[in-house]
Design an enzyme around this catalytic site. Structure first.
Site, mmCIF file in Angstrom:
data_model
loop_
_atom_site.group_PDB
_atom_site.id
_atom_site.type_symbol
_atom_site.label_atom_id
_atom_site.label_comp_id
_atom_site.label_asym_id
_atom_site.label_seq_id
_atom_site.Cartn_x
_atom_site.Cartn_y
_atom_site.Cartn_z
ATOM 1 N N HIS A 196 -2.886 11.172 5.756
ATOM 2 C CA HIS A 196 -1.848 10.925 6.775
ATOM 3 C C HIS A 196 -0.482 11.428 6.327
ATOM 4 O O HIS A 196 0.415 11.584 7.149
ATOM 5 C CB HIS A 196 -1.789 9.425 7.105
ATOM 6 C CG HIS A 196 -3.017 8.962 7.835
ATOM 7 N ND1 HIS A 196 -3.033 8.697 9.179
ATOM 8 C CD2 HIS A 196 -4.284 8.755 7.401
ATOM 9 C CE1 HIS A 196 -4.253 8.336 9.545
ATOM 10 N NE2 HIS A 196 -5.039 8.356 8.480
ATOM 11 N N ASP A 254 7.647 14.106 6.467
ATOM 12 C CA ASP A 254 6.717 13.108 7.005
ATOM 13 C C ASP A 254 5.431 13.791 7.434
ATOM 14 O O ASP A 254 5.460 14.930 7.915
ATOM 15 C CB ASP A 254 7.354 12.416 8.224
ATOM 16 C CG ASP A 254 6.977 10.938 8.295
ATOM 17 O OD1 ASP A 254 5.919 10.575 7.760
ATOM 18 O OD2 ASP A 254 7.749 10.168 8.888
HETATM 19 O O1 F6P Z 1 0.745 7.730 6.304
HETATM 20 C C1 F6P Z 1 1.198 6.864 5.430
HETATM 21 C C2 F6P Z 1 0.801 5.425 5.612
HETATM 22 O O2 F6P Z 1 -0.479 5.143 5.171
HETATM 23 C C3 F6P Z 1 1.003 4.960 7.056
HETATM 24 O O3 F6P Z 1 0.020 4.138 7.511
HETATM 25 C C4 F6P Z 1 2.189 4.120 6.994
HETATM 26 O O4 F6P Z 1 3.285 4.864 7.398
HETATM 27 C C5 F6P Z 1 2.349 3.732 5.582
HETATM 28 O O5 F6P Z 1 1.690 4.679 4.822
HETATM 29 C C6 F6P Z 1 1.889 2.331 5.311
HETATM 30 O O6 F6P Z 1 2.420 1.911 4.161
HETATM 31 P P1 F6P Z 1 2.165 0.477 3.573
HETATM 32 O O7 F6P Z 1 0.760 0.129 3.931
HETATM 33 O O8 F6P Z 1 2.369 0.655 2.116
HETATM 34 O O9 F6P Z 1 3.171 -0.399 4.205
#
Ligand code: F6P
Length: 484
Positions: free
Chosen positions: A157, A364
């Site tokens: 992602h 991003d």
């Molecule tokens: O794409 C990155 C990601 O996995 C998205 O789901 C989200 O933006 C973020 O990281 C979630 O981060 P965390 O679970 O550490 O809050």
């Protein structure tokens, strides 16, 4: 087909519950509609005395959630350590923020191995495993070690940066070799896929031909699957949400003033400091915009135990208070700054209320907020999206006002232009973006990835299948059960 989706964070999908990050929002409809089992962290840890993973299972639409307690001894080293203080900064081209120990790497590998053992309980002869994101780069290799020969897909992602940046991640070679145990690795953009290919051929000396890498694991296909949203559903929810009490209160408080909105996790990749500086510059350069346009910035706290995040939180709070102190009046606050999360339904209404959406990350993967802002607009009077060139979404949403988040003056001018844009131009831009969103929906993303995984799976990798496990019981929320 029995699909098992794996990610670190999962979402229960309650419309009024805050949802952290795009991944959870994107996977929810996939699980609800396609009947997949979504396995992830329960958010709790458990000490290592128990041999078997503990899992709580909950029905979700046609599918189910399986929430695992992760091992307490390794959780910090895995999540705050290697995943978010080595991989995350590197993947977002911030190797200067890498702070990691060898112990963190070992914990990361332990949690990947733990998850692989837990996944065996969900395995049937026709199972496909689809692993999400940088928390589980080595999970495919762990599953292969356990004799899993079924299709293994991986989707990243986040961005994948230039080769030189990945070299800053300790153990990069072992990890990326392990990634090649997946049959299919999906990326958000062509640039991410090209960067990965450059690493694999340049650093590992492996042959990449027609988008396929050949390694000791077999063949791995590399491909691009830009993630989307269900634009029609989001639009309908935005139209409904205008009567939500929180949205009505916001509208009433504006007294005809125009509003820009930013919604982000509090993360250094999101460019919050630059964005606030751009608003500061805009009000300084165009004082006529004082009292007539303001910013609502929602910044959901995230990963607070990591030093870089704690520092960012203080820095953003200081800057907001400085800007408000200089430009504010007794009856006017330029920036409303909120450190909390909102459910999707309220967010949809807030997006529709704002004439400008500001999505200006420094880097991003996709940034689904950009897509959601567009989908939430009133087609008869749509708002304008100001979007960073360095968000994956900029590849598709090229009729947004694209900005360089490092150019503060340029951003200030673009935000002012967005507020002043005449209706015919706003509609043209909005309609072009909606066409793209409809064509690249979340349903399409899911279908494309699964079809490619089915096609790309190699019969040569199939070891003897294990005995089919007993059907797993569905348990109500709150109860937990051993999965053996
Ligand atoms: O794409 C990155 C990601 O996995 C998205 O789901 C989200 O933006 C973020 O990281 C979630 O981060 P965390 O679970 O550490 O809050």
């Amino acid at each position: 087909m029995n699909l098992v989706v794996v990610s670190n964070r999962i979402s229960r999908g309650k419309a009024n519950e805050p949802m952290t990050g795009g991944l959870a929002a994107a996977l929810l409809p996939v699980v609800e509609k396609a009947g997949a089992i979504w396995v992830g962290s329960s958010g709790r840890v458990r000490d290592g005395s128990q041999k078997e993973p503990m899992v709580e299972i909950e029905a979700l639409g046609r599918g189910a959630l399986a929430m695992l307690d992760l091992p307490a001894a390794h959780y910090g080293g895995y999540y705050e350590g290697f995943a978010n203080s080595a991989l995350w900064p590197a993947l977002h081209s911030r190797s200067d923020l890498i702070r990691v120990s060898h112990g963190d790497y070992l914990s990361y590998r332990e949690v990947n191995a733990f998850m692989a053992r837990a996944l065996l309980k969900f395995r049937n002869p026709d199972t496909m495993f689809w692993v999400q994101d940088y928390h589980f780069l080595a999970l495919g290799a762990e599953l292969r070690e356990l004799g899993v020969g079924e299709p293994l897909g991986f989707f990243l992602h986040t961005p994948w940066p230039a080769r030189g940046i990945i070299l800053g991640v300790p153990h990069h070679r072992e990890l990326i070799e392990a990634m090649l145990a997946y049959d299919l690795i999906g990326f958000q953009t062509d640039e991410d896929c090209t960067n990965f290919r450059d690493y694999v051929s340049g650093e590992l000396g492996l042959l990449v031909r027609d988008g396929t890498v050949v390694s000791r694991h077999g063949r791995t296909r590399l491909a691009v699957f830009p993630i989307g949203i269900d634009a029609e559903k989001f639009a309908a929810s935005a139209a409904r949400a205008v009567t939500h009490p929180e949205v009505s209160r916001l509208r009433r408080s504006l007294h005809g003033e125009k509003l820009a909105i930013g919604v982000d996790r509090l993360d250094y990749s999101k460019g919050l400091i630059n964005r606030i500086n751009a608003f500061d510059r805009m009000w300084t350069l165009e004082p006529a915009l004082l009292r007539t346009v303001s910013l609502l910035q929602i910044a959901t706290p995230s990963r607070g135990a990591i030093e870089a995040y704690g520092q960012l939180q203080s820095e953003v709070a200081r800057l907001v208070s400085d800007v408000n102190g200089r430009h504010g009046e007794v009856d006017w606050t330029p920036i409303r700054y909120l450190n909390k999360g909102y459910g999707q339904a309220v967010l949809a209404g807030l997006y529709r209320t704002a004439q400008v959406g500001v999505v200006t990350p420094l880097h991003d993967g996709m940034n689904l907020v950009a897509k959601e802002y567009v989908a939430a607009q009133n087609p008869a009077d749509p708002g304008v999206l100001v979007l960073s060139k360095f968000a994956g979404a900029a590849n598709e949403l090229d009729t947004a006002l694209l900005v360089n988040p490092h150019d503060i003056d340029g951003m200030a001018r673009s935000i002012a232009t967005a507020f002043a844009m005449p209706l015919p131009e706003r509609r043209l831009r909005y309609e072009a973006m909606m066409d793209k969103l409809r064509a690249g929906s979340i349903q399409q993303w899911f279908a494309d990835f699964i079809a490619a995984l089915q096609d790309g799976h190699k019969a040569s990798r199939q070891p003897p299948l294990l005995a089919r496990p007993a059907a797993w019981p569905l348990r109500s929320a709150g109860s937990s059960a051993r999965i053996h």
